[in-house]
Design a protein around this motif. Structure first.
Motif, short mmCIF file in Angstrom:
data_model
loop_
_atom_site.label_atom_id
_atom_site.label_comp_id
_atom_site.label_asym_id
_atom_site.label_seq_id
_atom_site.Cartn_x
_atom_site.Cartn_y
_atom_site.Cartn_z
N ALA A 1 0.81 -1.15 -0.04
CA ALA A 1 0.02 -0.09 -0.11
C ALA A 1 1.05 1.19 -0.06
O ALA A 1 0.36 2.17 -0.86
N ASN A 2 2.15 1.11 0.74
CA ASN A 2 2.77 2.30 0.76
C ASN A 2 3.06 2.59 -0.61
O ASN A 2 3.47 4.02 -1.18
N VAL A 3 3.85 1.69 -1.52
CA VAL A 3 4.40 2.19 -2.51
C VAL A 3 3.22 2.07 -3.66
O VAL A 3 3.51 3.07 -4.65
N LEU A 4 2.14 1.73 -3.69
CA LEU A 4 1.06 1.47 -4.67
C LEU A 4 0.61 3.09 -4.64
O LEU A 4 0.41 3.61 -5.88
N HIS A 5 0.36 3.75 -3.64
CA HIS A 5 -0.38 5.06 -3.71
C HIS A 5 0.71 6.27 -4.09
O HIS A 5 0.43 7.17 -4.59
N VAL B 1 -1.41 5.14 5.39
CA VAL B 1 -1.30 3.48 5.51
C VAL B 1 -1.25 2.96 6.90
O VAL B 1 -1.82 2.18 7.50
N PRO B 2 -0.23 3.44 7.88
CA PRO B 2 -0.02 3.04 9.16
C PRO B 2 -1.26 3.51 9.87
O PRO B 2 -1.79 2.64 10.89
N GLY C 1 -6.91 2.00 12.12
CA GLY C 1 -8.26 1.87 11.49
C GLY C 1 -8.74 0.30 11.66
O GLY C 1 -9.75 0.17 12.08
N ASN C 2 -7.78 -0.68 11.64
CA ASN C 2 -8.03 -1.98 11.81
C ASN C 2 -8.63 -2.33 13.30
O ASN C 2 -9.42 -3.05 13.53
N ALA C 3 -7.76 -1.51 14.17
CA ALA C 3 -8.53 -1.67 15.43
C ALA C 3 -9.77 -1.19 15.80
O ALA C 3 -10.66 -1.78 16.72
N GLN C 4 -9.99 0.09 15.28
CA GLN C 4 -11.42 0.64 15.31
C GLN C 4 -12.55 -0.20 14.78
O GLN C 4 -13.68 -0.61 14.96
N ILE C 5 -12.17 -0.96 13.61
CA ILE C 5 -13.23 -1.67 12.73
C ILE C 5 -13.34 -2.82 13.65
O ILE C 5 -14.64 -3.38 14.18
N ALA C 6 -12.39 -3.54 14.35
CA ALA C 6 -12.41 -4.85 14.97
C ALA C 6 -13.37 -4.37 16.54
O ALA C 6 -14.04 -5.33 16.80
N VAL D 1 8.74 4.42 14.90
CA VAL D 1 8.28 2.94 14.78
C VAL D 1 7.81 2.28 13.49
O VAL D 1 8.13 1.17 13.13
N ASN D 2 6.94 3.24 12.84
CA ASN D 2 6.49 2.83 11.70
C ASN D 2 7.44 2.67 10.64
O ASN D 2 7.15 2.00 9.81
N GLY D 3 8.33 3.54 10.51
CA GLY D 3 9.36 3.36 9.57
C GLY D 3 10.33 2.02 9.76
O GLY D 3 10.78 1.38 8.81
N HIS D 4 10.51 1.80 11.13
CA HIS D 4 11.13 0.41 11.34
C HIS D 4 10.27 -0.76 10.95
O HIS D 4 10.84 -1.71 10.42
N ILE D 5 9.13 -0.80 11.04
CA ILE D 5 8.06 -2.09 10.82
C ILE D 5 8.07 -2.01 9.33
O ILE D 5 8.29 -3.02 8.79
N LEU D 6 7.78 -0.89 8.65
CA LEU D 6 7.95 -0.86 7.14
C LEU D 6 9.23 -1.34 6.44
O LEU D 6 8.91 -2.13 5.53
N PHE D 7 10.28 -0.83 7.02
CA PHE D 7 11.51 -1.29 6.21
C PHE D 7 12.19 -2.32 6.88
O PHE D 7 13.38 -2.74 6.18
N GLY D 8 12.04 -2.86 8.12
CA GLY D 8 12.77 -3.70 8.81
C GLY D 8 12.31 -5.10 9.28
O GLY D 8 12.78 -5.90 9.48
N MET D 9 10.78 -4.97 9.09
CA MET D 9 10.01 -6.33 9.77
C MET D 9 8.98 -7.02 8.58
O MET D 9 8.87 -6.39 7.69
N ASN D 10 8.89 -8.16 8.95
CA ASN D 10 7.94 -8.92 7.93
C ASN D 10 7.22 -10.03 8.92
O ASN D 10 7.91 -10.11 9.96
N GLY D 11 6.30 -10.74 8.31
CA GLY D 11 5.68 -11.62 9.21
C GLY D 11 6.48 -12.60 9.56
O GLY D 11 6.35 -13.23 10.65
N SER D 12 7.66 -13.08 9.00
CA SER D 12 8.11 -14.21 9.31
C SER D 12 9.27 -13.83 10.58
O SER D 12 10.00 -14.85 10.99
#
Length: 443
Positions: free
Chosen positions: A324-328, A342-343, A349-354, A389-400
């Protein structure tokens, strides 16, 4: 009592956003305390302790739009499949799969998906199910898998006229029966919605049937303007745009979730905003199906509650974050786009939806919130703090990189090992069932 500590804690709590060496204490299903390692351990000296060893401790992820039924598509080649557009993709691949699913296939697809969710740190999903070969009891089979794996789930069945009115009616009744069942659930882990495929496969007769059988207190989960064909159909057959038709059927509202919303205009956004309806963006799916890029940045700027989903494309929410970050940025030719939006969708957003479906607060580490916590194997090579923190998650983390997953206070995975599931057995069963499904599809 359980403590996850000795790590960098990202809380998503504005009053206490980041702790360099912190800990989270969970009592039962609920977070009891978040603070420094010393004070939390001192407060609960006898608690079970999971040592993060300097890794990142953060709230578990939420996926606002999943498709469990697509699990067995991985690697599948459908004979004669050569799509020329979105409708060909739907009929040639996805509807072909769902027409051939048995109830056991649905259960195993759910088990496989939930295992992937746990391994990617996802503990809450909103699933949109279809299995027109076996409709009745399908949501209950998914619930069985949800309970076995421990993933919080809001489920619905995809109502559609595409296989005739008898199955459309059966779809409505499956939704209604499951919703009534879910409304009685006291675990806080199961919820239900009235699912709909998309307006172009739902007649007025079926709209009326769904409305008359929807229990109070829940909304709809429907794909909206995912392809341009959906809009053209609505204009041709009803003389109005899609969101207008949904408005006329009283589908919009604070408990309703609209998937995609690619081909909507400003007037439709006004209706979505005025009715406090939710929207979920699925970037990888939209790109993969060549459907187009939705006006997601404008939705967020207008204050419409917008979340992030995967549409079954992946179960790793950081993938959706990255795409989503690069798409837009690419779509808008604006390098400043999506850094904030996106963050905001993924973490707020996801937390409020849930929390429109689950009572206990999700998506945050604070006293009283749900005990949904993950540990991520991430050692920052640059300074990490509350502001980046969002920059670290975006560029440094993944699900695995997720090594430990806790949902509702229960440890589902520790050091990459599932705690209560025989993963090898489930995977073997899935391979056997999927091969049989592929053989049915290809003759």
């Amino acid at each position: 009592m359980l403590i996850l500590g000795n790590g960098r804690v990202i809380t998503r709590d504005e009053a206490n956003p980041y702790l360099e060496q912190g800990a989270v204490a969970i009592e039962g299903t609920t977070i009891k305390k978040v603070g420094s390692l010393e004070e939390v351990r001192a407060a609960y000296p006898d608690a079970e302790f999971i040592d993060a060893k300097g890794k990142v401790i953060m709230p578990a992820f939420i996926n606002a739009h999943e498709h469990i039924y697509s699990a067995f598509a991985r690697g599948l080649s459908v004979k004669g499949y050569d799509p020329k557009g979105f409708l060909d993709i739907l009929d040639g691949m996805w509807w072909t799969i769902d027409r051939n699913l048995t109830l056991h296939d649905t259960y195993l697809s759910a088990m496989a998906t939930y295992i992937d969710c746990i391994k990617n740190g996802v503990t809450t999903i909103f699933d949109h199910h279809a299995s027109f070969g076996s409709i009745r009891e399908s949501l209950f089979h998914i619930e069985e898998a949800a309970k076995e794996t421990g993933v919080r789930s809001c489920l619905c069945y995809e109502i559609s006229d595409r296989d005739g009115m008898d199955k459309a009616r059966e779809s409505v009744m499956e939704n209604a029966e499951f919703i009534r069942h879910a409304l009685k659930d006291d675990t806080g882990m199961i919820a239900g919605m009235m699912g709909m495929h998309a307006q172009f496969t739902i007649s007025d007769e079926t709209m009326e049937l769904a409305a008359s059988n929807k229990p109070d207190g829940v909304g709809y989960h429907i794909h909206v303007a995912e392809g341009i064909e959906d809009l053209h159909h609505c204009l041709k057959h009803y003389g109005k745009r899609i969101v207008d038709r949904l408005m006329d059927w009283n589908i919009l509202g604070e408990k309703t979730l609209l998937g995609h919303c690619i081909y909507i205009n400003g007037h439709e956004m006004d209706l979505i905003k005025e009715t406090n309806t939710m929207v979920v963006h699925n970037p990888e799916s939209n790109m993969g199906n060549a459907c187009g890029c939705p006006p997601t940045m404008e939705l967020v700027h207008r204050g419409i509650l917008t979340g992030l989903g995967t549409d079954g494309y992946t179960h790793d929410m950081t993938e959706s974050f990255k795409v989503a970050n690069v798409l837009h940025k690419h779509h808008l030719c604006d390098a400043n786009a999506a850094w904030v939006e996106v963050p905001e969708m993924l973490f707020n957003g996801n937390a409020q939806i849930a929390n429109r479906y689950f009572k206990q607060q999700l998506g945050v580490l604070k006293e009283g919130a749900a005990g949904d916590v993950i540990i991520v194997d991430y050692d920052p090579l640059t300074p990490l703090g509350a502001g980046n923190v969002n920059g670290h998650i975006l560029f440094g983390m993944n699900g695995s990189k997720v090594v430990t997953t806790v949902a509702n206070g229960k440890v589902l995975m520790k050091d990459r090992e599932l705690q209560h599931i025989d993963e090898a057995k489930v995977m073997a069963d899935c391979r056997e069932a999927s091969e049989a499904l592929w053989n049915r599809i290809n003759g």
